[in-house]
Scaffold this active site. Structure first.
Site, short mmCIF file in Angstrom:
data_model
loop_
_atom_site.label_atom_id
_atom_site.label_comp_id
_atom_site.label_asym_id
_atom_site.label_seq_id
_atom_site.Cartn_x
_atom_site.Cartn_y
_atom_site.Cartn_z
N LYS A 17 0.78 -1.32 -0.04
CA LYS A 17 0.01 -0.07 -0.15
C LYS A 17 0.88 1.30 -0.05
O LYS A 17 0.62 2.08 -0.69
CB LYS A 17 -0.91 0.09 1.18
CG LYS A 17 -1.94 -1.20 1.43
CD LYS A 17 -2.91 -1.09 2.35
CE LYS A 17 -2.07 -0.62 3.60
NZ LYS A 17 -1.36 -1.87 4.50
N ARG A 90 -8.48 0.58 10.37
CA ARG A 90 -7.92 -0.94 10.76
C ARG A 90 -8.97 -1.74 11.26
O ARG A 90 -8.61 -2.80 11.51
CB ARG A 90 -6.83 -0.53 11.84
CG ARG A 90 -5.42 -0.26 11.05
CD ARG A 90 -4.74 -1.15 10.39
NE ARG A 90 -3.35 -1.38 10.87
CZ ARG A 90 -2.40 -0.71 10.54
NH1 ARG A 90 -2.40 0.35 9.59
NH2 ARG A 90 -1.12 -0.88 10.79
N ARG A 127 11.86 -5.88 4.07
CA ARG A 127 11.69 -4.33 3.82
C ARG A 127 12.66 -3.40 4.43
O ARG A 127 13.07 -3.66 5.68
CB ARG A 127 10.42 -4.12 4.26
CG ARG A 127 10.01 -2.67 3.97
CD ARG A 127 8.42 -2.29 4.01
NE ARG A 127 7.95 -2.70 5.14
CZ ARG A 127 6.42 -2.65 5.64
NH1 ARG A 127 5.78 -2.34 4.59
NH2 ARG A 127 5.98 -2.78 6.53
N ARG A 161 12.16 -1.40 9.53
CA ARG A 161 11.69 -0.62 10.65
C ARG A 161 11.35 -1.59 11.86
O ARG A 161 11.57 -2.75 12.09
CB ARG A 161 10.30 -0.79 10.06
CG ARG A 161 9.71 0.91 9.66
CD ARG A 161 8.35 0.80 9.02
NE ARG A 161 7.45 0.22 9.61
CZ ARG A 161 6.02 0.02 9.27
NH1 ARG A 161 5.92 0.70 7.91
NH2 ARG A 161 5.17 -0.47 9.95
N ARG A 172 1.23 -8.58 14.08
CA ARG A 172 0.69 -7.62 13.12
C ARG A 172 -0.23 -8.28 12.01
O ARG A 172 -1.33 -7.87 11.73
CB ARG A 172 1.74 -6.67 12.37
CG ARG A 172 2.34 -5.93 13.46
CD ARG A 172 3.53 -5.21 12.80
NE ARG A 172 3.23 -4.14 11.55
CZ ARG A 172 3.96 -3.94 10.61
NH1 ARG A 172 5.50 -4.55 10.84
NH2 ARG A 172 3.74 -3.35 9.61
P1 AMP Z 1 1.54 0.75 9.42
O1 AMP Z 1 2.56 1.77 9.07
O2 AMP Z 1 0.33 1.21 8.83
O3 AMP Z 1 2.00 -0.72 9.51
O4 AMP Z 1 1.52 1.30 11.19
C1 AMP Z 1 2.31 1.00 11.96
C2 AMP Z 1 1.64 0.72 13.59
O5 AMP Z 1 1.15 1.87 13.73
C3 AMP Z 1 0.80 -0.37 13.65
O6 AMP Z 1 1.28 -1.53 13.89
C4 AMP Z 1 -0.14 0.18 14.78
O7 AMP Z 1 0.70 0.02 15.97
C5 AMP Z 1 -0.08 1.68 14.42
N1 AMP Z 1 -1.15 2.05 13.61
C6 AMP Z 1 -1.30 2.79 12.30
N2 AMP Z 1 -2.41 3.07 11.93
C7 AMP Z 1 -3.29 2.64 12.77
C8 AMP Z 1 -4.78 2.59 12.98
N3 AMP Z 1 -5.66 3.09 11.91
N4 AMP Z 1 -5.12 2.23 14.07
C9 AMP Z 1 -4.40 1.70 15.17
N5 AMP Z 1 -3.16 1.57 15.12
C10 AMP Z 1 -2.47 2.19 13.92
#
Ligand code: AMP
Length: 215
Positions: A17, A90, A127, A161, A172
């Protein structure tokens, strides 16, 4: 502004994404808004919010809905921009909040990055993100031209990361299955969901995406 819809990208961590959102920003007149990036910025800045969510993010759990929604609302201006929402919603509560409090009557479409979860684990742990400019690489299929050096900005700081380590990735993906998969049904039930085959190469996925957006 063009009359293209606001885009909601849905898919498991590592489904591409973020990479595709960056390409769409270059190809079309969209702005990318990633709740993961907004939260990581808060952590990096050492803000009160950042300190509160750091441990949750490091474990791969979800941050509470209210905090993420507030951060999203603070950072988007739907009257003047077209967005690609990446990493939000989410769960179903967030999907409804996005409709009721953010999008309201603005046209939107959700696109699901369809890919087998089994292959994602390998993708994610390979990644790397450039600390200099944010460019995303993958050591399996999108290596930098020169080992460890960013093609775009020349930085030698390409990092895994913190939440891309194997143990956190398992958590996750589990949370994705439990919380985010139901969101697909929410959009599907309203006839607002399209799909792209996210197992294809990145140029092909981009073509599919542009097709979906223009139709
Ligand atoms: P991402 O970069 O989208 O994989 O997000 C990294 C982390 O940020 C996730 O594992 C969550 O801990 C937090 N996070 C990101 N977006 C959300 C969301 N919409 N709701 C809750 N936690 C989020």
């Amino acid at each position: 502004m063009s009359n293209r819809p606001q885009l909601i990208l849905l898919g498991a961590p590592g489904s591409g994404k973020g990479t595709q959102a960056a390409k769409l920003v270059e190809e079309l007149t969209y702005q990318h808004i990633s709740t993961g990036d907004l939260l990581r910025n808060e952590v990096a800045s050492g803000s009160e919010l950042g300190n509160r969510v750091k441990a949750i993010m490091d474990s791969g759990d979800l941050v509470d809905d209210g905090t993420v929604l507030e951060l999203l609302q603070k950072n988007c201006d739907l009257a003047n921009s077209q967005y690609i929402f990446d990493g939000f919603p989410r769960n179903e509560v967030q999907a409804k909040a996005l409709d009721e409090h953010v999008l309201k009557d603005v046209a939107s479409t959700a696109i699901y990055f369809d890919i087998d979860l089994g292959v994602l684990e390998q993708r994610i742990v390979n990644r790397r993100v450039c600390k200099g400019c944010g460019e995303i690489y993958n050591l399996l299929f999108k290596k930098p031209q020169s080992d460890g050096v960013c093609d775009k900005c020349g930085s030698t700081d390409l990092q895994l990361r913190k939440d891309d380590n194997p143990e956190t990735v398992k958590n996750r993906l589990k949370i994705y299955k439990e919380s985010t998969e139901p969101v697909l049904k929410y959009y599907e039930g309203q006839g607002r969901l399209s799909r792209v085959d996210a197992s294809k190469g990145s140029e092909e996925v981009l073509k599919e995406l542009i097709n979906v957006i223009n139709n």
